[in-house]
Design a protein around this motif. Structure first.
Motif, PDB file in Angstrom:
ATOM      1  N   VAL A 115       0.844  -1.186   0.000  1.00  0.00           N
ATOM      2  CA  VAL A 115       0.000   0.000   0.000  1.00  0.00           C
ATOM      3  C   VAL A 115       0.884   1.242   0.000  1.00  0.00           C
ATOM      4  O   VAL A 115       1.854   1.332   0.757  1.00  0.00           O
ATOM      5  N   VAL A 116       0.553   2.209  -0.858  1.00  0.00           N
ATOM      6  CA  VAL A 116       1.310   3.459  -0.927  1.00  0.00           C
ATOM      7  C   VAL A 116       0.784   4.411   0.147  1.00  0.00           C
ATOM      8  O   VAL A 116      -0.426   4.623   0.270  1.00  0.00           O
ATOM      9  N   ASP A 135      -9.619  10.779   7.111  1.00  0.00           N
ATOM     10  CA  ASP A 135      -8.763  11.392   6.096  1.00  0.00           C
ATOM     11  C   ASP A 135      -7.577  10.506   5.729  1.00  0.00           C
ATOM     12  O   ASP A 135      -6.690  10.925   4.987  1.00  0.00           O
ATOM     13  N   GLY A 136      -7.552   9.272   6.232  1.00  0.00           N
ATOM     14  CA  GLY A 136      -6.473   8.335   5.929  1.00  0.00           C
ATOM     15  C   GLY A 136      -5.333   8.344   6.920  1.00  0.00           C
ATOM     16  O   GLY A 136      -4.402   7.547   6.795  1.00  0.00           O
ATOM     17  N   THR A 137      -5.397   9.230   7.925  1.00  0.00           N
ATOM     18  CA  THR A 137      -4.349   9.275   8.940  1.00  0.00           C
ATOM     19  C   THR A 137      -4.346   7.989   9.765  1.00  0.00           C
ATOM     20  O   THR A 137      -5.395   7.506  10.187  1.00  0.00           O
ATOM     21  N   ILE A 138      -3.153   7.435   9.976  1.00  0.00           N
ATOM     22  CA  ILE A 138      -2.997   6.221  10.774  1.00  0.00           C
ATOM     23  C   ILE A 138      -2.361   6.604  12.109  1.00  0.00           C
ATOM     24  O   ILE A 138      -1.302   7.233  12.139  1.00  0.00           O
ATOM     25  N   LYS A 139      -3.004   6.234  13.194  1.00  0.00           N
ATOM     26  CA  LYS A 139      -2.493   6.545  14.530  1.00  0.00           C
ATOM     27  C   LYS A 139      -2.287   5.273  15.333  1.00  0.00           C
ATOM     28  O   LYS A 139      -3.083   4.330  15.225  1.00  0.00           O
ATOM     29  N   LYS A 140      -1.222   5.264  16.116  1.00  0.00           N
ATOM     30  CA  LYS A 140      -1.044   4.158  17.050  1.00  0.00           C
ATOM     31  C   LYS A 140      -1.649   4.578  18.391  1.00  0.00           C
ATOM     32  O   LYS A 140      -1.608   5.751  18.784  1.00  0.00           O
ATOM     33  N   ILE A 141      -2.234   3.600  19.059  1.00  0.00           N
ATOM     34  CA  ILE A 141      -2.912   3.866  20.328  1.00  0.00           C
ATOM     35  C   ILE A 141      -2.194   3.097  21.434  1.00  0.00           C
ATOM     36  O   ILE A 141      -2.007   1.882  21.340  1.00  0.00           O
ATOM     37  N   GLU A 142      -1.799   3.809  22.449  1.00  0.00           N
ATOM     38  CA  GLU A 142      -1.108   3.194  23.588  1.00  0.00           C
ATOM     39  C   GLU A 142      -1.806   3.578  24.886  1.00  0.00           C
ATOM     40  O   GLU A 142      -2.295   4.707  25.020  1.00  0.00           O
ATOM     41  N   GLY A 154       1.621   7.877  10.270  1.00  0.00           N
ATOM     42  CA  GLY A 154       1.604   7.951   8.807  1.00  0.00           C
ATOM     43  C   GLY A 154       0.187   8.155   8.307  1.00  0.00           C
ATOM     44  O   GLY A 154      -0.743   8.370   9.096  1.00  0.00           O
ATOM     45  N   SER A 155       0.022   8.074   7.006  1.00  0.00           N
ATOM     46  CA  SER A 155      -1.319   8.204   6.430  1.00  0.00           C
ATOM     47  C   SER A 155      -1.365   7.508   5.080  1.00  0.00           C
ATOM     48  O   SER A 155      -0.339   7.366   4.394  1.00  0.00           O
ATOM     49  N   LEU A 156      -2.554   7.070   4.708  1.00  0.00           N
ATOM     50  CA  LEU A 156      -2.753   6.421   3.416  1.00  0.00           C
ATOM     51  C   LEU A 156      -2.755   7.468   2.310  1.00  0.00           C
ATOM     52  O   LEU A 156      -3.215   8.593   2.499  1.00  0.00           O
ATOM     53  N   LYS A 157      -2.240   7.082   1.156  1.00  0.00           N
ATOM     54  CA  LYS A 157      -2.360   7.950  -0.012  1.00  0.00           C
ATOM     55  C   LYS A 157      -3.713   7.690  -0.653  1.00  0.00           C
ATOM     56  O   LYS A 157      -4.049   6.551  -0.993  1.00  0.00           O
TER      57      LYS A 157
END
Length: 246
Positions: A115-116, A135-142, A154-157
Motif C-alpha cells: 500500500v502506498v 482522512d487516511g491518517t494512521i495513529k497508534k494507540i497506547e 503515517g497516512s494512506l495515499k
C-alpha cells in the motif's frame, strides 16, 4: 456466402471475449471492492462495414454491499476516491479493496501488494494497536497509567478520478489511461477523499445475471459454429457440382 461466414466468425469471436469477461466477473464475486466488467459493441451506423464493428470494455462502478467488520484495518473509500498500491512492476495502481493487512516487514498490503502511503513509508508491528481516521491518517494507540495516548505514524495515499479515466488490467487493478497521464508520473494525494474504517465493500458482481449471460453466450456461440459448418458444407457441395458439370 463468404460474407455470411465472416459475420458468424466475428460474432463467435465477440462471444468468446464476452465469456472471458463473464468468467472473470464470476471468479471475483468474493473479491472485496471488485468492479463488474462488461463488453460494449460499438458500430458506426453510417458505415455498412463489418470491419468497423469494435468492442470496448466498460465498468460498473456502483458500490458493492457494505459490511461492518469491526476490524481496524478494514476501510472503504467513499465516492470516486481510490486507495493506491504498487503493482509487481513498481507502478502505482488503484483499488477499492480496503482489506488491509500487515506483512512480516510491518508494511501495509492489499492482496500482497504494498500500500502506498502519503509522505514516506511506515512500519506497523503486528502487535501495535492502530486506528485509521476518515482522512487516511494512521495513529497508534497506547495505554499508559490508565490513560490513552494517540500518535500519528503515517497516512494512506488517497486519490480521486473520473471513472472514464480508468482502465482495468489483467491483474484486476485499475490504472490511469495513457492519454490522461504519463504512467511514469505519480498522482498526488487528494486531501478531499474520505474513508470509513471497520467496513468493507463487497464485489458488485451480480452472479445471477452473469450466469444467465454465460449460458446465453454459450448457446449463441454454438449456433454460430453450426452456421459456419453449414456454410462450409454448402461450399463443398457447390464445388463438387461445379466439377461434375465441367
Amino acid at each position: 456466402m463468404e460474407n455470411a461466414i465472416y459475420q458468424s466468425m466475428q460474432a463467435a469471436i465477440r462471444l468468446l471475449e464476452n465469456q472471458n469477461i463473464i468468467a472473470n466477473n464470476l471468479a471475483n464475486i468474493s473479491t472485496n471492492g471488485f468492479k463488474e466488467t462488461f463488453n460494449l459493441i460499438i458500430k458506426d451506423e453510417n458505415v455498412n462495414n463489418l470491419y468497423k464493428i469494435q468492442t470496448q470494455k466498460y465498468y460498473n462502478f456502483s458500490e458493492g454491499i457494505l459490511t461492518n467488520t469491526q476490524r481496524k484495518l478494514d476501510v472503504i473509500v467513499k465516492d470516486s476516491g481510490w486507495l493506491v498500491i504498487k503493482d509487481m512492476n513498481g507502478k502505482e495502481a488503484y483499488t477499492k479493496n480496503g482489506h488491509l493487512k500487515i506483512n512480516a516487514h510491518g508494511q501495509l498490503t492489499i492482496q500482497n501488494y504494498k500500500v502506498v502511503t502519503n509522505k514516506g513509508d511506515i512500519k506497523i508491528p503486528n502487535n501495535m494497536n492502530v486506528k485509521i481516521l476518515s482522512d487516511g491518517t494512521i495513529k497508534k494507540i497506547e495505554e499508559k497509567e490508565n490513560k490513552i495516548f494517540e500518535k500519528k505514524i503515517g497516512s494512506l495515499k488517497l486519490v480521486r478520478f473520473s471513472k472514464n479515466n480508468l482502465i482495468q488490467k489483467n491483474n484486476g487493478l485499475f490504472y490511469l489511461k495513457k492519454n490522461i497521464l504519463n504512467q511514469n508520473l505519480n498522482v498526488p494525494h487528494d486531501n478531499t477523499v474520505r474513508i470509513q474504517s471497520e467496513v468493507l465493500e463487497a464485489s458488485n458482481v451480480n452472479p445471477t445475471k452473469n450466469m444467465v449471460d454465460m449460458i446465453s453466450n454459450a448457446r449463441q456461440f454454438e449456433m454460430n459454429m453450426k452456421m459456419i459448418s453449414m456454410y462450409d458444407q454448402n461450399t463443398e457441395r457447390a464445388n463438387q457440382l461445379f466439377n461434375v458439370n465441367n
